[in-house]
Design a protein around this motif. Structure first.
Motif, short mmCIF file in Angstrom:
data_model
loop_
_atom_site.label_atom_id
_atom_site.label_comp_id
_atom_site.label_asym_id
_atom_site.label_seq_id
_atom_site.Cartn_x
_atom_site.Cartn_y
_atom_site.Cartn_z
N SER A 44 -13.72 37.34 6.96
CA SER A 44 -14.76 38.12 5.78
C SER A 44 -15.26 37.54 4.66
O SER A 44 -16.34 37.01 4.16
CB SER A 44 -14.08 39.87 5.50
N LYS A 45 -14.12 37.12 4.64
CA LYS A 45 -15.03 35.34 3.23
C LYS A 45 -15.65 34.58 3.65
O LYS A 45 -16.63 33.78 3.08
CB LYS A 45 -13.02 35.22 2.81
N ILE A 46 -15.73 34.76 5.26
CA ILE A 46 -16.29 33.42 5.87
C ILE A 46 -17.92 33.67 6.13
O ILE A 46 -18.99 33.71 5.35
CB ILE A 46 -16.21 32.27 7.04
N LEU A 47 -17.58 35.31 6.15
CA LEU A 47 -19.15 35.61 6.65
C LEU A 47 -19.42 35.61 4.81
O LEU A 47 -21.19 35.78 5.20
CB LEU A 47 -19.06 36.68 7.14
N THR A 48 -19.08 35.97 4.19
CA THR A 48 -19.92 36.20 2.49
C THR A 48 -20.42 35.16 1.75
O THR A 48 -20.98 35.40 1.84
CB THR A 48 -18.61 36.92 1.70
N LYS A 49 -19.93 34.36 2.79
CA LYS A 49 -20.44 32.58 2.54
C LYS A 49 -21.35 32.71 2.84
O LYS A 49 -22.66 32.33 2.20
CB LYS A 49 -19.70 31.41 2.16
N LEU A 50 -21.72 33.15 3.91
CA LEU A 50 -22.76 32.86 4.81
C LEU A 50 -24.08 33.97 4.83
O LEU A 50 -25.06 33.98 4.54
CB LEU A 50 -22.60 32.78 6.45
N VAL A 51 -23.40 35.19 4.32
CA VAL A 51 -24.67 35.95 4.01
C VAL A 51 -24.93 35.71 2.00
O VAL A 51 -26.49 35.85 2.00
CB VAL A 51 -24.16 37.51 3.34
N LYS A 52 -24.40 35.14 1.21
CA LYS A 52 -25.18 34.43 0.07
C LYS A 52 -25.95 33.15 0.47
O LYS A 52 -26.83 33.15 -0.78
CB LYS A 52 -23.64 34.40 -0.67
N GLU A 53 -26.08 32.90 0.98
CA GLU A 53 -27.07 31.75 1.47
C GLU A 53 -27.82 32.20 2.74
O GLU A 53 -29.24 31.60 3.17
CB GLU A 53 -25.82 30.44 2.58
N GLY A 54 -27.99 33.44 3.03
CA GLY A 54 -29.07 33.93 3.35
C GLY A 54 -28.71 33.66 5.26
O GLY A 54 -30.20 33.84 5.55
#
Length: 133
Positions: A44-54
């Motif tokens: 989830s922490k990794i996916l949060t970074k990917l979401v933040k970058e679009g």
């Protein structure tokens, strides 16, 4: 040189999402984590970074999860790596020689070549190659 586990999971998760039958349909973090044998909390922490970058879209709720955005085919390996690792140079000369340091010149040139290769490669390239084999 070694990339973090986070980068490894990010790249594999992006491929996992791209290879799903419908890349734009959300997949839950639990399912994504199980397929990689990783903690859902960590993923989830990794996916949060990917979401933040679009690079990944997220949908809340019971039928929520993560999916790829409409332009996912253009996302490069380098962009994914930088989303997790940051954009700082791999090598930093600590001796204060300035831009004329011959060691730093070699290292910067090597990093530029690696980045060029990673910039060319996309997750979509892997998906295409798999369907061609």
């Amino acid at each position: 040189m070694k990339f973090s586990r986070g980068t490894n999971y990010a790249l594999h998760t992006m491929l996992q999402l791209a290879q799903s039958s419908t890349p734009n349909k959300p997949i839950g973090v639990q399912q994504l984590a199980e397929q990689q044998d990783v903690s859902p909390t960590y993923l989830s922490k990794i996916l949060t970074k990917l979401v933040k970058e679009g690079m990944v879209s997220s949908v809340s709720g019971v039928k929520g999860g993560y999916s790829l955005p409409y332009n996912w085919e253009t996302i490069s390996f380098l962009e994914i790596i930088q989303a997790i690792e940051g954009k700082a140079s791999l090598f930093d000369c600590h001796f204060g020689h300035g831009p004329g340091c011959p060691i730093e010149q070699v290292m910067v040139e090597a990093e530029e070549k690696m980045e060029e290769q990673l910039r060319k490669m996309t997750i979509a390239d892997l998906v295409k190659n798999k369907t061609m084999n």
